[in-house]
Design an enzyme around this catalytic site. Structure first.
Site, PDB file in Angstrom:
ATOM      1  N   GLY A 230       0.787  -1.218   0.000  1.00  0.00           N
ATOM      2  CA  GLY A 230       0.000   0.000   0.000  1.00  0.00           C
ATOM      3  C   GLY A 230       0.820   1.269   0.000  1.00  0.00           C
TER       4      GLY A 230
ATOM      5  N   SER B 285       0.998  -5.992  -5.962  1.00  0.00           N
ATOM      6  CA  SER B 285       0.106  -5.022  -5.330  1.00  0.00           C
ATOM      7  C   SER B 285       0.599  -3.597  -5.616  1.00  0.00           C
ATOM      8  CB  SER B 285       0.001  -5.321  -3.834  1.00  0.00           C
ATOM      9  OG  SER B 285      -1.081  -4.648  -3.243  1.00  0.00           O
TER      10      SER B 285
END
Length: 484
Positions: free
Chosen positions: A65, A153
């Site tokens: 993230g 990600s």
């Protein structure tokens, strides 16, 4: 391959590795890794003991993230993948890089810029690492003109953003569970809101601008991290030296993001792109556990974006109803989030890529205890690719991991790991890893969508896109997640 001591990581929450392990639902021995604001920009190189030169180079950019992660986390250790490449007589060099995270990598405002603050520092760090590799990897036996970017990600999001670079950075791009359609660049107004919140949290609002910036620069990383709140968002932002645009589905799906918008299409030869069957599991970390009123909040947000007809279409397509329990409602909302954030971008990039595109679907279910047991959840493909969980896998799962690793090695060596995804000829080949059905083989290649549906992917989002464009669906999801 001699062991190299871990170098410092970028400052980030101290429980970051536990957060990542909680996604995998299985831990590995935790190394002691120091954190440093000024010495975190390092890389780890895993090279085979060989006299061979011009070896393919595989560079891994971790996810988290844009807030957590380290090139020294054990789940990303290249040793076993490099050993597998030696066994395959196609040796590679593996490199893990660090980049600045959270506010240290992505805090930006006009005030900071006035006193020399950079924008998208974390992405600039990544670019610097790839330019360093091009310049020096030959000294380690690597080929600077044969570099494969592997991102997971947020790392995969980064790779898609680097395709906007006019300067060539890598030869191939592997996207695992993320693209720039998942995390979109922040607009200027959000950067200013983040900066203002941080300044108030640190009680610096009463200082003059120059002193405020000096205080912020001199402040210990631990104090800055302790002041962060969930409402602060530190991810790449639009514009700046990297000139990040806000791409949409239609540009990428139709292959229109060329030239000045997507110059990487001229220098990145091939892509491998895929998802886990339930990559949307990571969205639960943002949404939180089921809460009363989740249906109404979703309905109201989607209605503001798409109107009552849009709410009705999405609700019918995914079974999102008020009559369901909070758990059932949240599960169906996550299916929609999974498909618009992960599955749809995979297909958009595969359709719109000018060169060879290789698509994979990771379906091997998680067999470790936790909320996603029985599902192929987010980051599970990484646990398999690097081979570092093999002792905890069944024989069938180990075969999936080995095949996955061999496929990546073939791709990095410039070989087709399986037939290309060819939209022009309607030969939509995809590699499928694992299945909930233990009778099915560890990996196979299928045409998708096919009559047997062996890809085990819903077509719901594409059927829905006949009435509401993917871009509008994506924007509506983004508004819901931001609380609007």
């Amino acid at each position: 391959m001699d062991k190299i001591a871990s170098s410092p990581a970028s400052p980030s929450p101290p429980n970051g590795i536990q957060i990542d392990f909680s996604l995998v639902q299985k831990t590995l021995p935790e190394p002691h890794i120091e954190q440093s604001e000024k010495e975190c920009l390092n890389l780890n190189i895993t090279a085979p003991k060989t006299t061979a030169t011009n070896l393919p180079v595989v560079v891994f950019v971790h996810g988290g993230g844009f807030s957590i992660g380290s090139n020294a986390w054990p789940q990303y250790n290249f040793r076993r993948l490099v050993e597998l490449s030696i066994q395959e007589e196609s040796p590679i060099i593996g490199i893990n890089i660090n980049y600045r995270l959270g506010p240290f990598g992505f805090l930006y405002s006009a005030e900071l810029a006035k006193f020399g603050g950079g924008q998208n520092n974390g992405l600039c760090d990544q670019q610097t690492a790839f330019l360093w590799i091009q310049k020096y990897v030959a000294g380690f036996g690597g080929n600077p003109n044969n570099v494969t970017f592997v991102g997971e990600s947020a790392g995969a999001v980064s790779g898609a953003q680097h395709l906007h670079s006019k300067v060539p950075l890598f030869t191939r791009y592997v996207s695992m569970g993320g693209t720039n359609l998942l995390v979109k660049p922040l607009p200027e107004i959000v950067n200013e809101l983040n900066y203002g919140q941080l300044i108030r949290s640190l009680n610096l609002q009463d200082l003059i601008a120059e002193d405020r910036v000096k205080e912020l620069e001199a402040m210990p990383a631990e104090k800055i991290l302790a002041s962060l709140t969930p409402s602060m968002v530190f991810v790449p932002s639009s514009g700046g030296d990297l000139n990040l645009p806000l791409n949409n589905f239609e540009e990428i799906y139709l292959g229109e993001s060329r030239g000045d918008t997507h110059p990487g299409k001229a220098w990145c030869e091939q892509i491998m792109i895929g998802d886990c069957q339930m990559d949307g599991s990571v969205l639960l970390t943002l949404l939180g556990p089921p809460k009363p009123g989740i249906f109404q909040r979703f309905k109201d947000s989607i209605e503001r974006s798409l109107g009552a007809d849009g709410v009705e279409l999405i609700s019918q397509a995914y079974g999102i109803t008020e009559a369901a329990s909070e758990e059932g409602t949240l599960a169906n909302i996550l299916k929609f989030g999974n498909d618009i954030n992960f599955l749809a971008p995979v297909m958009a990039y595969a359709h719109g890529w000018d060169g060879n595109a290789f698509v994979y679907f990771f379906n091997e279910p998680n067999t470790w205890d936790g909320p996603w047991k029985g599902h192929a959840n987010h980051v599970l493909d990484i646990a398999y690719l690097f081979q570092n969980y093999n002792e905890a896998l069944t024989e069938g799962q180990r075969q999936t991991a080995i095949i996955f690793g061999k496929d990546l090695i073939r791709f990095a060596n410039g070989k087709a790991p399986w037939p290309v995804f060819n939209f022009g000829t309607k030969e939509l080949h995809a590699r499928v890893y694992g299945s909930k059905d233990p009778e099915k083989v560890a990996a196979r290649v299928d045409i998708i969508p096919g009559p047997s549906d062996r890809s085990e992917r819903r077509q719901t989002i594409f059927q829905l896109s006949q009435s509401i464009s993917l871009t509008k669906l994506s924007d509506a999801w983004g508004s819901f997640m931001s609380g609007n």
